[in-house]
Design an enzyme around this catalytic site. Structure first.
Site, PDB file in Angstrom:
ATOM      1  N   LEU A  14       0.871  -1.171   0.000  1.00  0.00           N
ATOM      2  CA  LEU A  14       0.000   0.000   0.000  1.00  0.00           C
ATOM      3  C   LEU A  14       0.908   1.222   0.000  1.00  0.00           C
ATOM      4  CD1 LEU A  14      -3.005   0.772   0.074  1.00  0.00           C
ATOM      5  CD2 LEU A  14      -2.856   0.826   2.569  1.00  0.00           C
ATOM      6  N   ASP A  15       0.746   2.114  -0.990  1.00  0.00           N
ATOM      7  CA  ASP A  15       1.620   3.275  -1.135  1.00  0.00           C
ATOM      8  C   ASP A  15       1.664   4.109   0.139  1.00  0.00           C
ATOM      9  OD1 ASP A  15       2.149   2.570  -3.727  1.00  0.00           O
ATOM     10  OD2 ASP A  15       0.721   3.959  -4.623  1.00  0.00           O
ATOM     11  N   PRO A  16       2.783   4.789   0.410  1.00  0.00           N
ATOM     12  CA  PRO A  16       2.870   5.655   1.598  1.00  0.00           C
ATOM     13  C   PRO A  16       1.766   6.707   1.658  1.00  0.00           C
ATOM     14  CG  PRO A  16       5.053   5.323   0.675  1.00  0.00           C
ATOM     15  CD  PRO A  16       4.081   4.710  -0.299  1.00  0.00           C
ATOM     16  N   ALA A  58      -1.207   6.418   0.677  1.00  0.00           N
ATOM     17  CA  ALA A  58      -2.518   5.783   0.863  1.00  0.00           C
ATOM     18  C   ALA A  58      -2.676   5.324   2.305  1.00  0.00           C
ATOM     19  CB  ALA A  58      -2.664   4.593  -0.076  1.00  0.00           C
TER      20      ALA A  58
END
Length: 309
Positions: A56-58, A60
């Protein structure tokens, strides 16, 4: 224990690593990388082994299921599951990362109305072809695409089929639109935002992204980093059983002798009138204990992964 002499450093003893098995369904905050989140959870449990089920992207927030110990063997069942997101698209500019972290590469004065967006959504549902963002973890000749892009190299990724089960509008202000999406493995929400903006002729990028479901896990059951650190019951209160990852596949209950065979890597012939004959994925339990995951071929349960619980 003697106090440290003047000038010497005093170190607290490291907590002893322990065998911890299960899932922590974490609500990851914005700004934290998935790798850091795993480290936080691993430290909270003093666990020997840990891993996450899908980066999960930073930028997000939301659901990041983290497997401890033997649960790491069930990660593929979670990663292959359906996912759900809520995300907000800011209209009027496109960035090289397709989110707010990147550099603006094009702008537009046009803003879409809600009716025009809604009319377009059927083209973005079902099985569609999607070009992943240049800043993604996809490998090109052994290198991550985002590493090449950060080095200034031209990155060209091929379109690939992805499945978007549902895409709907939940809010519209004119400058931004918030959506909910349900999709399969490999779908990039940032690419949905980019392609909606290009097709509408107004351009767009993701301004906010939250993952609300991964496979069998939902954000409603998730715990936070603060709860893990502060709960009076300790972090074990948030630990889910290993088999929590397997609730979307059939369970086969077997007797003790069959369990011993499976643990040795041997197949087991299933008996009984209701015994399944074929199944791509199942999990076997004996006396309530997870024994193995596997498949059933011609009435025979073939173990793929065996658990030591």
């Amino acid at each position: 224990m003697q106090p440290a002499a003047e000038g010497e450093k005093s170190f607290a003893p490291r907590p002893k690593k322990r065998d911890v098995h299960g899932w922590v369904v974490l609500d990851k905050p914005v700004g934290m990388t998935s790798t850091h989140a795993v480290s936080v959870v691993k430290r909270a449990y003093a666990a020997k082994k840990a891993g996450h089920a899908g980066t999960l992207d930073p930028l997000a927030s939301g659901l990041l299921p983290i497997a401890l110990g033997e649960a790491t063997k069930t990660v593929p069942f979670v990663m292959d599951g359906r996912k759900a997101y809520q995300f907000t698209v800011a209209w009027g500019s496109q960035t090289d990362t397709d989110d707010t972290e990147g550099r603006v590469v094009a702008t537009s004065d046009k803003r879409p109305d809600e009716a025009a967006i809604a009319a377009l959504l059927p083209r973005f549902t079902g099985t569609i072809l999607q070009v992943p963002p240049k800043f993604s973890a996809i490998k090109i000749a052994g290198e991550r695409a985002y590493d090449l892009a950060r080095d200034g190299e031209e990155v060209e990724l091929q379109a690939r089929p992805v499945e978007i089960d549902a895409l709907s509008i939940v809010g519209h202000t004119g400058q931004t639109t918030t959506f909910e999406a349900e999709c399969g493995k490999g779908t990039y929400v940032r690419a949905i935002a980019r392609d909606l903006g290009v097709t509408l002729g107004c351009l767009g990028h993701v301004a906010h992204l939250r993952r609300t479901r991964v496979g069998p896990f939902t954000v409603a059951e998730a715990t936070t980093v603060e709860t893990l650190r502060e709960t009076a019951d300790g972090p074990d209160a948030a630990l889910r059983p290993v088999e929590a990852a397997l609730t979307l596949i059939p369970q086969i209950m077997i007797h003790r002798d069959a369990a011993l065979r499976l643990k040795r890597g041997q197949s087991v012939l299933l008996r009984g009138r209701d015994a399944p004959v074929e199944a791509e994925s199942v999990y076997a339990t004996s006396a309530g204990i997870l024994i193995a995951t596997g498949s059933i071929e011609n009435g025979e349960l073939i173990p793929h992964r065996v658990f030591n619980l």
